[in-house]
Design a protein around this motif. Sequence first.
Motif, PDB file in Angstrom:
ATOM      1  N   LEU A   1      50.448  21.484  34.346  1.00 25.94           N
ATOM      2  CA  LEU A   1      51.713  21.290  35.072  1.00 25.94           C
ATOM      3  C   LEU A   1      51.999  22.547  35.904  1.00 25.94           C
ATOM      4  O   LEU A   1      52.099  23.638  35.371  1.00 25.94           O
ATOM      5  CB  LEU A   1      52.834  21.046  34.050  1.00 25.94           C
ATOM      6  CG  LEU A   1      54.113  20.371  34.521  1.00 25.94           C
ATOM      7  CD1 LEU A   1      53.848  19.004  35.136  1.00 25.94           C
ATOM      8  CD2 LEU A   1      55.040  20.206  33.323  1.00 25.94           C
ATOM      9  N   CYS A  39      52.313  25.892  30.844  1.00 24.31           N
ATOM     10  CA  CYS A  39      52.499  25.588  32.271  1.00 24.31           C
ATOM     11  C   CYS A  39      51.797  26.651  33.123  1.00 24.31           C
ATOM     12  O   CYS A  39      51.656  27.800  32.716  1.00 24.31           O
ATOM     13  CB  CYS A  39      53.980  25.575  32.647  1.00 24.31           C
ATOM     14  SG  CYS A  39      54.949  24.368  31.722  1.00 24.31           S
ATOM     15  N   ASP A  62      54.617  20.911  40.909  1.00 27.15           N
ATOM     16  CA  ASP A  62      55.000  19.639  40.276  1.00 27.15           C
ATOM     17  C   ASP A  62      56.465  19.655  39.868  1.00 27.15           C
ATOM     18  O   ASP A  62      57.142  18.637  39.934  1.00 27.15           O
ATOM     19  CB  ASP A  62      54.139  19.388  39.026  1.00 27.15           C
ATOM     20  CG  ASP A  62      52.656  19.309  39.369  1.00 27.15           C
ATOM     21  OD1 ASP A  62      52.312  18.575  40.319  1.00 27.15           O
ATOM     22  OD2 ASP A  62      51.846  19.976  38.699  1.00 27.15           O
TER      23      ASP A  62
END
Length: 215
Positions: A1, A39, A62
């Motif tokens: 992500l 992340c 994102d």
Amino acid sequence: LRVTVWNENRHEQLHDGVKAIYPNGIHQVLAGFLTKAGCQVHTATLDEPEHGLSEKVLEGTDVLTWWGHMAHDEVKDEIVERVRQRVLQGMGLVVLHSGHHSKLFKRLMGTTCSLRWREGTDHVRVWAVSPGHPIADGVPAFFVIPRDEMYGEYFDIPAPDTIIFINWYSGGEVFRSGCCYHRGRGKIFYFSPGHETFPVYHQPEIQKVIINGVR
Ligand code: ZN
């Protein structure tokens, strides 16, 4: 992500009390726990060219998180519109604390987003009112923030798609503190705790909520 953590980063430079809590800026604390959560994190701040939010950065994002307060007006309309378009195309957006009054959030909501507020010594109970929602996953029925600024109703927002948290303050006020929206293909999560003079983003329960919100 791929997450871009955006921060105005002014209080941390101007106010010693804030600098003591966030010596490298609020964005670095957020980036730290989001990185630990797996992340891929990039940070961006107001004073960078294009506020650090170039087309290229946004294309590679994102989820964007947003913290701003004293310089909302300095965020260029052109950049606000660029970010808004990315949200409508499907980028996730997590708006934190005083970001409720950012141009970006107001434009996405279409209302004033004004609220009742008081800086004091309130402690806060954050109640999870959608316990089955992924953002409340692993979060207790309620948790306490020892001190935070009071944000209270009426909060002039459109009715949220889902309310995840409601805050209660020792002064007696209540507040819809965790709200979800869909705009276009994008998902938005607003989460109100995080006044800069208190170490709110160092608190594990708060970090858990923000990690869940980003996911
Ligand atoms: Zn504040």
